[in-house]
Design a protein around this motif. Structure first.
Motif, PDB file in Angstrom:
ATOM      1  N   ASP A   7     -21.501  47.316  19.453  1.00 14.25           N
ATOM      2  CA  ASP A   7     -20.108  47.107  19.851  1.00 14.25           C
ATOM      3  C   ASP A   7     -19.147  47.800  18.889  1.00 14.25           C
ATOM      4  O   ASP A   7     -18.221  48.481  19.307  1.00 14.25           O
ATOM      5  N   ARG A   8     -19.372  47.637  17.595  1.00 17.71           N
ATOM      6  CA  ARG A   8     -18.454  48.265  16.634  1.00 17.71           C
ATOM      7  C   ARG A   8     -18.618  49.777  16.620  1.00 17.71           C
ATOM      8  O   ARG A   8     -17.653  50.514  16.457  1.00 17.71           O
ATOM      9  N   GLN A   9     -19.847  50.271  16.831  1.00 14.52           N
ATOM     10  CA  GLN A   9     -20.042  51.718  16.904  1.00 14.52           C
ATOM     11  C   GLN A   9     -19.318  52.297  18.115  1.00 14.52           C
ATOM     12  O   GLN A   9     -18.710  53.374  18.031  1.00 14.52           O
ATOM     13  N   ALA A  10     -19.360  51.591  19.231  1.00 10.97           N
ATOM     14  CA  ALA A  10     -18.671  52.067  20.436  1.00 10.97           C
ATOM     15  C   ALA A  10     -17.158  52.119  20.202  1.00 10.97           C
ATOM     16  O   ALA A  10     -16.503  53.098  20.582  1.00 10.97           O
ATOM     17  N   LEU A  11     -16.624  51.090  19.562  1.00 11.48           N
ATOM     18  CA  LEU A  11     -15.184  51.087  19.273  1.00 11.48           C
ATOM     19  C   LEU A  11     -14.805  52.213  18.319  1.00 11.48           C
ATOM     20  O   LEU A  11     -13.780  52.870  18.496  1.00 11.48           O
ATOM     21  N   MET A  12     -15.626  52.449  17.319  1.00 15.53           N
ATOM     22  CA  MET A  12     -15.322  53.506  16.359  1.00 15.53           C
ATOM     23  C   MET A  12     -15.448  54.888  17.002  1.00 15.53           C
ATOM     24  O   MET A  12     -14.651  55.788  16.694  1.00 15.53           O
ATOM     25  N   LYS A  13     -16.399  55.085  17.885  1.00 11.87           N
ATOM     26  CA  LYS A  13     -16.516  56.368  18.595  1.00 11.87           C
ATOM     27  C   LYS A  13     -15.293  56.599  19.459  1.00 11.87           C
ATOM     28  O   LYS A  13     -14.743  57.706  19.503  1.00 11.87           O
ATOM     29  N   GLU A  14     -14.862  55.566  20.155  1.00 13.57           N
ATOM     30  CA  GLU A  14     -13.662  55.667  20.978  1.00 13.57           C
ATOM     31  C   GLU A  14     -12.451  55.983  20.095  1.00 13.57           C
ATOM     32  O   GLU A  14     -11.647  56.862  20.412  1.00 13.57           O
ATOM     33  N   ARG A  15     -12.342  55.300  18.971  1.00 13.74           N
ATOM     34  CA  ARG A  15     -11.238  55.512  18.039  1.00 13.74           C
ATOM     35  C   ARG A  15     -11.238  56.951  17.539  1.00 13.74           C
ATOM     36  O   ARG A  15     -10.194  57.608  17.508  1.00 13.74           O
ATOM     37  N   GLY A  16     -12.399  57.448  17.161  1.00 13.93           N
ATOM     38  CA  GLY A  16     -12.502  58.817  16.673  1.00 13.93           C
ATOM     39  C   GLY A  16     -12.092  59.844  17.717  1.00 13.93           C
ATOM     40  O   GLY A  16     -11.431  60.835  17.404  1.00 13.93           O
ATOM     41  N   LYS A  17     -12.470  59.597  18.953  1.00 17.99           N
ATOM     42  CA  LYS A  17     -12.116  60.509  20.036  1.00 17.99           C
ATOM     43  C   LYS A  17     -10.602  60.537  20.252  1.00 17.99           C
ATOM     44  O   LYS A  17     -10.008  61.613  20.398  1.00 17.99           O
ATOM     45  N   ILE A  18      -9.983  59.385  20.230  1.00 19.33           N
ATOM     46  CA  ILE A  18      -8.534  59.314  20.425  1.00 19.33           C
ATOM     47  C   ILE A  18      -7.812  59.998  19.269  1.00 19.33           C
ATOM     48  O   ILE A  18      -6.916  60.822  19.484  1.00 19.33           O
ATOM     49  N   VAL A  19      -8.194  59.657  18.048  1.00 22.05           N
ATOM     50  CA  VAL A  19      -7.549  60.252  16.875  1.00 22.05           C
ATOM     51  C   VAL A  19      -7.781  61.758  16.855  1.00 22.05           C
ATOM     52  O   VAL A  19      -6.876  62.529  16.514  1.00 22.05           O
ATOM     53  N   GLY A  20      -8.969  62.192  17.233  1.00 16.78           N
ATOM     54  CA  GLY A  20      -9.259  63.626  17.289  1.00 16.78           C
ATOM     55  C   GLY A  20      -8.325  64.361  18.235  1.00 16.78           C
ATOM     56  O   GLY A  20      -7.833  65.449  17.911  1.00 16.78           O
ATOM     57  N   GLY A  21      -8.062  63.771  19.372  1.00 13.69           N
ATOM     58  CA  GLY A  21      -7.132  64.379  20.328  1.00 13.69           C
ATOM     59  C   GLY A  21      -5.709  64.432  19.782  1.00 13.69           C
ATOM     60  O   GLY A  21      -5.014  65.443  19.928  1.00 13.69           O
ATOM     61  N   LEU A  22      -5.290  63.355  19.134  1.00 11.16           N
ATOM     62  CA  LEU A  22      -3.951  63.333  18.533  1.00 11.16           C
ATOM     63  C   LEU A  22      -3.848  64.350  17.400  1.00 11.16           C
ATOM     64  O   LEU A  22      -2.817  65.008  17.235  1.00 11.16           O
ATOM     65  N   ALA A  23      -4.911  64.490  16.631  1.00  9.32           N
ATOM     66  CA  ALA A  23      -4.906  65.438  15.514  1.00  9.32           C
ATOM     67  C   ALA A  23      -4.766  66.873  16.016  1.00  9.32           C
ATOM     68  O   ALA A  23      -4.071  67.689  15.383  1.00  9.32           O
ATOM     69  N   LYS A  24      -5.391  67.194  17.143  1.00  3.94           N
ATOM     70  CA  LYS A  24      -5.248  68.538  17.710  1.00  3.94           C
ATOM     71  C   LYS A  24      -3.797  68.843  18.058  1.00  3.94           C
ATOM     72  O   LYS A  24      -3.317  69.952  17.832  1.00  3.94           O
ATOM     73  N   VAL A  25      -3.110  67.857  18.600  1.00  3.78           N
ATOM     74  CA  VAL A  25      -1.696  68.039  18.938  1.00  3.78           C
ATOM     75  C   VAL A  25      -0.875  68.155  17.659  1.00  3.78           C
ATOM     76  O   VAL A  25       0.000  69.020  17.536  1.00  3.78           O
ATOM     77  N   ALA A  26      -1.159  67.305  16.685  1.00  2.07           N
ATOM     78  CA  ALA A  26      -0.412  67.322  15.424  1.00  2.07           C
ATOM     79  C   ALA A  26      -0.573  68.649  14.684  1.00  2.07           C
ATOM     80  O   ALA A  26       0.350  69.127  14.037  1.00  2.07           O
ATOM     81  N   LYS A  27      -1.750  69.256  14.803  1.00  3.57           N
ATOM     82  CA  LYS A  27      -2.020  70.541  14.141  1.00  3.57           C
ATOM     83  C   LYS A  27      -1.456  71.724  14.922  1.00  3.57           C
ATOM     84  O   LYS A  27      -1.461  72.841  14.432  1.00  3.57           O
ATOM     85  N   GLY A  28      -1.041  71.474  16.165  1.00  6.12           N
ATOM     86  CA  GLY A  28      -0.528  72.563  16.991  1.00  6.12           C
ATOM     87  C   GLY A  28      -1.611  73.259  17.786  1.00  6.12           C
ATOM     88  O   GLY A  28      -1.354  74.276  18.425  1.00  6.12           O
ATOM     89  N   ASP A  29      -2.824  72.733  17.769  1.00 11.88           N
ATOM     90  CA  ASP A  29      -3.919  73.326  18.544  1.00 11.88           C
ATOM     91  C   ASP A  29      -3.764  73.053  20.036  1.00 11.88           C
ATOM     92  O   ASP A  29      -4.347  73.760  20.856  1.00 11.88           O
ATOM     93  N   GLU A  30      -3.031  72.003  20.358  1.00 15.80           N
ATOM     94  CA  GLU A  30      -2.731  71.670  21.749  1.00 15.80           C
ATOM     95  C   GLU A  30      -1.234  71.410  21.846  1.00 15.80           C
ATOM     96  O   GLU A  30      -0.613  70.970  20.870  1.00 15.80           O
ATOM     97  N   PRO A  31      -0.640  71.656  23.002  1.00 11.92           N
ATOM     98  CA  PRO A  31       0.811  71.478  23.132  1.00 11.92           C
ATOM     99  C   PRO A  31       1.222  70.011  23.017  1.00 11.92           C
ATOM    100  O   PRO A  31       0.473  69.105  23.401  1.00 11.92           O
ATOM    101  N   PHE A  32       2.414  69.785  22.484  1.00  9.14           N
ATOM    102  CA  PHE A  32       2.955  68.437  22.359  1.00  9.14           C
ATOM    103  C   PHE A  32       3.542  68.003  23.693  1.00  9.14           C
ATOM    104  O   PHE A  32       4.373  68.703  24.274  1.00  9.14           O
ATOM    105  N   ASP A  33       3.106  66.858  24.170  1.00  3.26           N
ATOM    106  CA  ASP A  33       3.627  66.234  25.384  1.00  3.26           C
ATOM    107  C   ASP A  33       3.903  64.783  25.005  1.00  3.26           C
ATOM    108  O   ASP A  33       2.960  64.000  24.808  1.00  3.26           O
ATOM    109  N   ALA A  34       5.166  64.426  24.889  1.00  2.00           N
ATOM    110  CA  ALA A  34       5.555  63.104  24.389  1.00  2.00           C
ATOM    111  C   ALA A  34       4.907  61.968  25.187  1.00  2.00           C
ATOM    112  O   ALA A  34       4.425  60.993  24.601  1.00  2.00           O
ATOM    113  N   ALA A  35       4.883  62.088  26.495  1.00  2.00           N
ATOM    114  CA  ALA A  35       4.315  61.020  27.328  1.00  2.00           C
ATOM    115  C   ALA A  35       2.815  60.889  27.083  1.00  2.00           C
ATOM    116  O   ALA A  35       2.285  59.775  26.963  1.00  2.00           O
ATOM    117  N   ALA A  36       2.116  62.026  27.008  1.00  2.00           N
ATOM    118  CA  ALA A  36       0.666  61.991  26.777  1.00  2.00           C
ATOM    119  C   ALA A  36       0.346  61.448  25.387  1.00  2.00           C
ATOM    120  O   ALA A  36      -0.601  60.675  25.216  1.00  2.00           O
TER     121      ALA A  36
END
Length: 145
Positions: free
Chosen positions: A25-54
């Protein structure tokens, strides 16, 4: 008959919940957390476009993830062995571990409340949350070989 089926279903669900595996259960939550943070980090770095709603949607998903992270349920005594990188310090310093997770949740909630207007604002929030993750991983996680 219908009441019997409902009662049996409820008992089956309760029984399966009792046999939940806190490590998985905790591994699943941490994997999900990592995936979400990874996506946000791509936007923060400028690797993906910023979309406020997304970005706000992703931050809300991160908050929901953090709110599901119940330390007492996910790290009961005896769940320190097996296929886990959870360090023994978690059980030696449960109050400290909970404090780190509480700070993370507060920082995620603050990021949602602030709803970043641009990539620079998001970067500051991701850096803050990343610092929380780093603190926990340095103190409470066994490094993988």
């Amino acid at each position: 008959m219908r009441k019997l089926v409902v009662a049996i279903s409820m008992l089956a669900f309760a029984g399966s919940a009792a046999f939940a595996d806190p490590i998985l259960d905790r591994q699943a939550l941490m994997k999900e957390r990592g995936k979400i943070v990874g996506g946000l980090a791509k936007v923060a770095k400028g690797d993906e476009p910023f979309d406020a709603a997304a970005v706000l949607t992703q931050l809300q998903a991160l908050q929901a993830n953090a709110e599901k992270f119940d330390v007492d349920t996910l790290f009961p005594k005896g769940s320190d062995t097996g296929d886990t990188t959870a360090g023994p310090k978690i059980w030696e310093d449960m109050a400290g571990f909970k404090a780190v997770e509480d700070k993370y949740l507060a920082d995620v909630k603050a990021a949602v409340a602030a709803a970043p207007a641009d990539a620079d604002a998001l970067k500051a929030q991701v850096d803050t949350m990343g610092s929380d993750c780093g603190t926990c991983h340095q103190s409470y996680r066994i490094k993988k070989g």
